[in-house]
Design a protein around this motif. Sequence first.
Motif, short mmCIF file in Angstrom:
data_model
loop_
_atom_site.label_atom_id
_atom_site.label_comp_id
_atom_site.label_asym_id
_atom_site.label_seq_id
_atom_site.Cartn_x
_atom_site.Cartn_y
_atom_site.Cartn_z
N ARG A 155 -4.87 28.71 1.66
CA ARG A 155 -5.44 29.91 1.06
C ARG A 155 -4.40 31.01 0.87
O ARG A 155 -4.66 31.97 0.14
CB ARG A 155 -6.59 30.44 1.93
CG ARG A 155 -7.85 29.58 1.89
CD ARG A 155 -9.03 30.31 2.49
NE ARG A 155 -8.85 30.59 3.90
CZ ARG A 155 -9.22 29.78 4.88
NH1 ARG A 155 -9.78 28.61 4.60
NH2 ARG A 155 -9.02 30.11 6.15
N ARG A 156 -3.24 30.85 1.50
CA ARG A 156 -2.23 31.91 1.45
C ARG A 156 -0.99 31.54 0.64
O ARG A 156 -0.39 32.41 0.01
CB ARG A 156 -1.81 32.27 2.88
CG ARG A 156 -2.91 33.00 3.64
CD ARG A 156 -2.65 33.01 5.14
NE ARG A 156 -3.63 33.81 5.86
CZ ARG A 156 -4.85 33.36 6.20
NH1 ARG A 156 -5.22 32.14 5.85
NH2 ARG A 156 -5.69 34.14 6.85
N VAL A 157 -0.60 30.27 0.66
CA VAL A 157 0.66 29.90 0.02
C VAL A 157 0.59 28.44 -0.42
O VAL A 157 -0.09 27.62 0.19
CB VAL A 157 1.84 30.10 0.99
CG1 VAL A 157 1.65 29.29 2.27
CG2 VAL A 157 3.17 29.77 0.33
N ALA B 84 -3.17 24.71 -6.57
CA ALA B 84 -2.85 25.68 -5.52
C ALA B 84 -3.71 26.93 -5.64
O ALA B 84 -4.24 27.45 -4.65
CB ALA B 84 -1.36 26.05 -5.61
N LEU B 85 -3.89 27.41 -6.87
CA LEU B 85 -4.69 28.61 -7.07
C LEU B 85 -6.15 28.38 -6.73
O LEU B 85 -6.87 29.30 -6.33
CB LEU B 85 -4.54 29.08 -8.52
CG LEU B 85 -3.14 29.56 -8.92
CD1 LEU B 85 -3.05 29.74 -10.44
CD2 LEU B 85 -2.79 30.87 -8.21
N ALA C 271 -4.91 30.65 -2.92
CA ALA C 271 -3.55 31.16 -2.78
C ALA C 271 -3.16 31.94 -4.04
O ALA C 271 -3.46 31.52 -5.16
CB ALA C 271 -2.57 30.01 -2.56
N ARG C 272 -2.48 33.05 -3.82
CA ARG C 272 -1.93 33.82 -4.93
C ARG C 272 -0.42 34.02 -4.76
O ARG C 272 0.18 34.87 -5.39
CB ARG C 272 -2.65 35.18 -5.05
CG ARG C 272 -4.12 35.07 -5.42
CD ARG C 272 -4.31 34.45 -6.81
NE ARG C 272 -5.72 34.30 -7.15
CZ ARG C 272 -6.42 33.20 -6.94
NH1 ARG C 272 -5.86 32.14 -6.37
NH2 ARG C 272 -7.68 33.11 -7.31
N THR D 215 1.96 35.91 -7.37
CA THR D 215 3.32 36.22 -6.94
C THR D 215 4.09 34.91 -6.76
O THR D 215 3.55 33.94 -6.23
CB THR D 215 3.31 37.01 -5.63
OG1 THR D 215 2.59 38.24 -5.83
CG2 THR D 215 4.72 37.33 -5.14
N PHE D 216 5.36 34.91 -7.18
CA PHE D 216 6.16 33.69 -7.11
C PHE D 216 7.41 33.89 -6.25
O PHE D 216 8.05 34.95 -6.31
CB PHE D 216 6.62 33.25 -8.50
CG PHE D 216 5.51 32.78 -9.40
CD1 PHE D 216 5.01 31.49 -9.30
CD2 PHE D 216 4.95 33.64 -10.34
CE1 PHE D 216 3.99 31.06 -10.14
CE2 PHE D 216 3.94 33.22 -11.17
CZ PHE D 216 3.45 31.92 -11.07
#
Length: 506
Positions: A82-84, A158-159, A163-164, A196-197
């Motif tokens: 959920r985070r990365v 992933a999204l 995760a963002r 964010t990348f």
Amino acid sequence: MSTAPPVAEATGITKRFGSTVALREARLAVQPGETHALVGRNGAGKSTLVSILTGLQAPDEGAVRFDGSPAPRLADREGWRRRVACVYQKSTIIPQLTVAENLFLHRHARGRAGLISWPAVRRQARELLATWSVDVDAAVPAAQLSVEQRQFVEIARALSFGARFIVLDEPTAQLDGAAIARLFQRMRELQGQGVTFLYISHHLEEIYEICDTVTVFRDARYVLTAPVRQLARADLVAAMTGEAALARAGHRRAADAGGAAETLAVTDLSLSGAYENVSFTVRAGEIVGLAGAAGSGRTELAETVAGLRAADSGRVRIAGRGPKPGSVPDALAAGVGFVPQDRHLQGYVPGMSIADNGTLTVPGRLGAHGFINHRRRDTIARTMIENLAIKAPGPDLHVSGLSGGNQQKVVMARALANDPRVLVLISPTAGVDVRSKEFLLDKVEQTAAGGTGVLIASDELDDLRMCDRVLVLFQGRLVAEMARGWHDHALVAAMEGVDLDVRDHV
């Protein structure tokens, strides 16, 4: 000015693997909505930090926080997702499954009696792909997707977990120019949607095109963080290479192979997706380097010379002989000795002895009519053990029982066993200790002094310092040739595709 905490923050990160310190008090802070580059030479600690940021490993010291809150426990995989997420250079998409099945693997929608509802899965997949503007048919097998499409599917997956914050690890290594442009456009669009990348790449021109901020690691330590637009390219290269960037490269040999016979001639060699129209020669007693970052084509080119690959066009000649393209036995017969890139996968058979591994390339010297004379084999192996200073009680020890440095020495011994006219080495000192590294490089110099032509394909500067000249490949093309006396700063810039006026660093 925004007061939001970093999307991801690592502070005081130290990680050890035995006696090796992979990271020492490293740090990184990625701000919301940015594309943040993480750069550094091989061994800088980038991969270790990514494994810690994604919850694959725990740091020995230090802490990781997301949006100001402590990272989940390692066992809480859902919490990490959920985070990365990380989109690796090697895809994690399962080609035998459809796009929809890949997107919702282990979390398929279920209907009555707990059975998977495939219509619901496909509907959810179409909705997810549409939400993130990924133009892919959810029903097709993933094997039919291009590399670019697989990357976009992995980003969408992933999204979908929430995760963002997405880590992109060498995302352009297998993409052409048009696909790279489309990737960058999608990244900008996703940034506008709050993604964010963290962007990891060896290609510095990409850093200046797509990234807002850059962090440099060197020798397992944090060096600097700066806005990309405020950091000159020369300064970025200097930060990656350290003070040695301005020091004159050492050279212990004083060989002049100018009048010697050609032992290797490569003419107009091309291999689709790897390299194009490459020509060069190596003379007897000469050491020539093939330098380049990941995806440059240096490894594929060296493997072509060694017979592991067949070029689409062009030719390779060994001491005037043209071995059959893509034939290792023919390359060996022509006089090639070869140390491959990965000793574990390509270099030796772990369940076989030092004697058997070291003599794999010279069966004709072991006995007549295909039979092995074990006494003769062991005599040859003992000579190898002595010449390469392999620390072992005897030739019968399995190679799996040796240290990494001694395993690499066995691989080198096998390459030298057939008295090669051309010795081809790919990253010959990767993963070995300092003493073994120095010994192996000395052995290469001794081999060249005996009249063997040497080709070293590597991005490690220490591997290239002994070279009489270094050929630089960038995105499959030969872009520069540097004579002995080159400077770290200039060579790294050429490998990264940065056009610097190196006169200021001479």
